[in-house]
Write a protein that holds these residues in place. Structure first.
Motif, PDB file in Angstrom:
ATOM      1  N   SER A   1       7.452   7.182   1.506  1.00  0.00           N
ATOM      2  CA  SER A   1       6.871   6.380   0.422  1.00  0.00           C
ATOM      3  C   SER A   1       7.248   6.952  -0.942  1.00  0.00           C
ATOM      4  O   SER A   1       7.636   6.205  -1.851  1.00  0.00           O
ATOM      5  CB  SER A   1       5.355   6.330   0.535  1.00  0.00           C
ATOM      6  OG  SER A   1       4.975   5.624   1.678  1.00  0.00           O
ATOM      7  N   LYS A   2       7.163   8.266  -1.087  1.00  0.00           N
ATOM      8  CA  LYS A   2       7.541   8.909  -2.350  1.00  0.00           C
ATOM      9  C   LYS A   2       9.016   8.694  -2.640  1.00  0.00           C
ATOM     10  O   LYS A   2       9.408   8.387  -3.759  1.00  0.00           O
ATOM     11  CB  LYS A   2       7.249  10.409  -2.291  1.00  0.00           C
ATOM     12  CG  LYS A   2       5.798  10.772  -2.387  1.00  0.00           C
ATOM     13  CD  LYS A   2       5.648  12.279  -2.311  1.00  0.00           C
ATOM     14  CE  LYS A   2       4.213  12.698  -2.228  1.00  0.00           C
ATOM     15  NZ  LYS A   2       4.081  14.163  -2.057  1.00  0.00           N
ATOM     16  N   PHE A   3       9.828   8.853  -1.620  1.00  0.00           N
ATOM     17  CA  PHE A   3      11.276   8.694  -1.775  1.00  0.00           C
ATOM     18  C   PHE A   3      11.609   7.256  -2.174  1.00  0.00           C
ATOM     19  O   PHE A   3      12.391   7.026  -3.088  1.00  0.00           O
ATOM     20  CB  PHE A   3      11.976   9.066  -0.468  1.00  0.00           C
ATOM     21  CG  PHE A   3      13.475   9.016  -0.529  1.00  0.00           C
ATOM     22  CD1 PHE A   3      14.186   9.990  -1.212  1.00  0.00           C
ATOM     23  CD2 PHE A   3      14.169   7.997   0.105  1.00  0.00           C
ATOM     24  CE1 PHE A   3      15.567   9.945  -1.255  1.00  0.00           C
ATOM     25  CE2 PHE A   3      15.542   7.945   0.068  1.00  0.00           C
ATOM     26  CZ  PHE A   3      16.250   8.927  -0.620  1.00  0.00           C
ATOM     27  N   LYS A   4      11.004   6.302  -1.507  1.00  0.00           N
ATOM     28  CA  LYS A   4      11.261   4.896  -1.779  1.00  0.00           C
ATOM     29  C   LYS A   4      10.851   4.519  -3.198  1.00  0.00           C
ATOM     30  O   LYS A   4      11.527   3.736  -3.865  1.00  0.00           O
ATOM     31  CB  LYS A   4      10.505   4.026  -0.768  1.00  0.00           C
ATOM     32  CG  LYS A   4      10.794   2.565  -0.873  1.00  0.00           C
ATOM     33  CD  LYS A   4      10.046   1.792   0.196  1.00  0.00           C
ATOM     34  CE  LYS A   4      10.268   0.311   0.046  1.00  0.00           C
ATOM     35  NZ  LYS A   4       9.511  -0.457   1.009  1.00  0.00           N
ATOM     36  N   SER A   5       9.756   5.104  -3.699  1.00  0.00           N
ATOM     37  CA  SER A   5       9.270   4.767  -5.042  1.00  0.00           C
ATOM     38  C   SER A   5      10.265   5.159  -6.139  1.00  0.00           C
ATOM     39  O   SER A   5      10.246   4.580  -7.216  1.00  0.00           O
ATOM     40  CB  SER A   5       7.910   5.409  -5.299  1.00  0.00           C
ATOM     41  OG  SER A   5       8.031   6.812  -5.405  1.00  0.00           O
ATOM     42  N   LYS A   6      11.149   6.113  -5.863  1.00  0.00           N
ATOM     43  CA  LYS A   6      12.170   6.502  -6.839  1.00  0.00           C
ATOM     44  C   LYS A   6      13.147   5.364  -7.126  1.00  0.00           C
ATOM     45  O   LYS A   6      13.767   5.319  -8.173  1.00  0.00           O
ATOM     46  CB  LYS A   6      12.972   7.702  -6.333  1.00  0.00           C
ATOM     47  CG  LYS A   6      12.218   8.980  -6.228  1.00  0.00           C
ATOM     48  CD  LYS A   6      13.199  10.050  -5.790  1.00  0.00           C
ATOM     49  CE  LYS A   6      12.540  11.241  -5.179  1.00  0.00           C
ATOM     50  NZ  LYS A   6      13.511  12.226  -4.726  1.00  0.00           N
ATOM     51  N   PHE A   7      13.307   4.473  -6.179  1.00  0.00           N
ATOM     52  CA  PHE A   7      14.325   3.436  -6.293  1.00  0.00           C
ATOM     53  C   PHE A   7      13.761   2.077  -6.673  1.00  0.00           C
ATOM     54  O   PHE A   7      14.489   1.098  -6.766  1.00  0.00           O
ATOM     55  CB  PHE A   7      15.099   3.315  -4.978  1.00  0.00           C
ATOM     56  CG  PHE A   7      15.799   4.595  -4.628  1.00  0.00           C
ATOM     57  CD1 PHE A   7      16.988   4.949  -5.242  1.00  0.00           C
ATOM     58  CD2 PHE A   7      15.245   5.473  -3.698  1.00  0.00           C
ATOM     59  CE1 PHE A   7      17.622   6.139  -4.935  1.00  0.00           C
ATOM     60  CE2 PHE A   7      15.873   6.659  -3.383  1.00  0.00           C
ATOM     61  CZ  PHE A   7      17.056   7.000  -3.999  1.00  0.00           C
ATOM     62  N   LEU A   8      12.450   1.972  -6.848  1.00  0.00           N
ATOM     63  CA  LEU A   8      11.825   0.694  -7.190  1.00  0.00           C
ATOM     64  C   LEU A   8      11.682   0.532  -8.668  1.00  0.00           C
ATOM     65  O   LEU A   8      11.644   1.367  -9.437  1.00  0.00           O
ATOM     66  CB  LEU A   8      10.465   0.560  -6.494  1.00  0.00           C
ATOM     67  CG  LEU A   8      10.519   0.591  -4.968  1.00  0.00           C
ATOM     68  CD1 LEU A   8       9.099   0.550  -4.415  1.00  0.00           C
ATOM     69  CD2 LEU A   8      11.312  -0.559  -4.425  1.00  0.00           C
TER      70      LEU A   8
ATOM     71  N   PRO B   1       6.005  12.502   7.386  1.00  0.00           N
ATOM     72  CA  PRO B   1       7.167  11.654   7.114  1.00  0.00           C
ATOM     73  C   PRO B   1       6.825  10.351   6.401  1.00  0.00           C
ATOM     74  O   PRO B   1       7.556   9.914   5.522  1.00  0.00           O
ATOM     75  CB  PRO B   1       7.756  11.388   8.498  1.00  0.00           C
ATOM     76  CG  PRO B   1       7.258  12.483   9.353  1.00  0.00           C
ATOM     77  CD  PRO B   1       5.913  12.856   8.803  1.00  0.00           C
ATOM     78  N   LYS B   2       5.716   9.728   6.758  1.00  0.00           N
ATOM     79  CA  LYS B   2       5.351   8.451   6.138  1.00  0.00           C
ATOM     80  C   LYS B   2       5.124   8.629   4.641  1.00  0.00           C
ATOM     81  O   LYS B   2       5.617   7.846   3.833  1.00  0.00           O
ATOM     82  CB  LYS B   2       4.103   7.880   6.808  1.00  0.00           C
ATOM     83  CG  LYS B   2       3.757   6.498   6.353  1.00  0.00           C
ATOM     84  CD  LYS B   2       2.603   5.929   7.156  1.00  0.00           C
ATOM     85  CE  LYS B   2       2.307   4.514   6.705  1.00  0.00           C
ATOM     86  NZ  LYS B   2       1.232   3.918   7.490  1.00  0.00           N
ATOM     87  N   GLN B   3       4.408   9.674   4.261  1.00  0.00           N
ATOM     88  CA  GLN B   3       4.158   9.934   2.844  1.00  0.00           C
ATOM     89  C   GLN B   3       5.461  10.287   2.127  1.00  0.00           C
ATOM     90  O   GLN B   3       5.720   9.814   1.026  1.00  0.00           O
ATOM     91  CB  GLN B   3       3.147  11.062   2.682  1.00  0.00           C
ATOM     92  CG  GLN B   3       2.839  11.369   1.226  1.00  0.00           C
ATOM     93  CD  GLN B   3       1.845  12.506   1.074  1.00  0.00           C
ATOM     94  OE1 GLN B   3       1.284  12.990   2.046  1.00  0.00           O
ATOM     95  NE2 GLN B   3       1.632  12.928  -0.146  1.00  0.00           N
TER      96      GLN B   3
ATOM     97  N   ASN C   1      21.346  11.727  -2.649  1.00  0.00           N
ATOM     98  CA  ASN C   1      20.208  10.815  -2.767  1.00  0.00           C
ATOM     99  C   ASN C   1      19.602  10.504  -1.402  1.00  0.00           C
ATOM    100  O   ASN C   1      19.075   9.437  -1.181  1.00  0.00           O
ATOM    101  CB  ASN C   1      20.607   9.533  -3.491  1.00  0.00           C
ATOM    102  CG  ASN C   1      21.635   8.733  -2.722  1.00  0.00           C
ATOM    103  OD1 ASN C   1      22.276   9.244  -1.813  1.00  0.00           O
ATOM    104  ND2 ASN C   1      21.804   7.487  -3.082  1.00  0.00           N
ATOM    105  N   SER C   2      19.650  11.482  -0.502  1.00  0.00           N
ATOM    106  CA  SER C   2      19.128  11.317   0.852  1.00  0.00           C
ATOM    107  C   SER C   2      17.789  12.036   1.006  1.00  0.00           C
ATOM    108  O   SER C   2      17.458  12.924   0.243  1.00  0.00           O
ATOM    109  CB  SER C   2      20.101  11.900   1.870  1.00  0.00           C
ATOM    110  OG  SER C   2      21.330  11.245   1.788  1.00  0.00           O
ATOM    111  N   LEU C   3      17.079  11.662   2.027  1.00  0.00           N
ATOM    112  CA  LEU C   3      15.813  12.293   2.370  1.00  0.00           C
ATOM    113  C   LEU C   3      15.955  12.899   3.757  1.00  0.00           C
ATOM    114  O   LEU C   3      16.226  12.195   4.729  1.00  0.00           O
ATOM    115  CB  LEU C   3      14.681  11.256   2.359  1.00  0.00           C
ATOM    116  CG  LEU C   3      13.322  11.740   2.836  1.00  0.00           C
ATOM    117  CD1 LEU C   3      12.787  12.846   1.921  1.00  0.00           C
ATOM    118  CD2 LEU C   3      12.348  10.573   2.882  1.00  0.00           C
ATOM    119  N   ASP C   4      15.768  14.197   3.848  1.00  0.00           N
ATOM    120  CA  ASP C   4      15.843  14.900   5.123  1.00  0.00           C
ATOM    121  C   ASP C   4      14.422  15.095   5.639  1.00  0.00           C
ATOM    122  O   ASP C   4      13.619  15.780   5.024  1.00  0.00           O
ATOM    123  CB  ASP C   4      16.536  16.243   4.936  1.00  0.00           C
ATOM    124  CG  ASP C   4      16.797  16.966   6.235  1.00  0.00           C
ATOM    125  OD1 ASP C   4      16.255  16.547   7.284  1.00  0.00           O
ATOM    126  OD2 ASP C   4      17.541  17.959   6.210  1.00  0.00           O
TER     127      ASP C   4
END
Length: 90
Positions: free
Chosen positions: A83-90, A78-80, A68-71
């Protein structure tokens, strides 16, 4: 890793740094205050890093980043991607 000397903010507590097999980078990451470090190098060096990390309140994690990491190594935006990665957990 580069750290801006004008900014003494600690790294985010939920950040994991993958140092591959480079013990010097792992040691630097511990010294910079990162709490989670992946290291896949030599077992003797790993054991030394574990002892150092324990004293500093950090952890040397298994040999690769959790699933569940983002490389961001090859990220174009990276900013986009964050944001996409973070939205998976909200």
């Amino acid at each position: 890793m580069v750290r801006n000397n004008n900014n003494n903010m600690p790294p985010p507590t939920d950040t994991c740094i993958d140092c591959y097999s480079d013990g010097a980078i792992a040691w630097e990451a511990i010294g910079m205050g990162f709490k989670y470090i992946c290291f896949s190098g030599n077992l003797r060096i790993r054991q030394q890093l574990v002892r150092i990390a324990k004293r500093k309140g950090a952890k040397i994690l298994p040999y690769s980043l959790p699933s569940n990491s983002l490389d961001l190594e090859h990220s174009i935006d990276p900013k986009q991607d964050l944001s996409k990665f973070k939205s998976k957990f909200l």
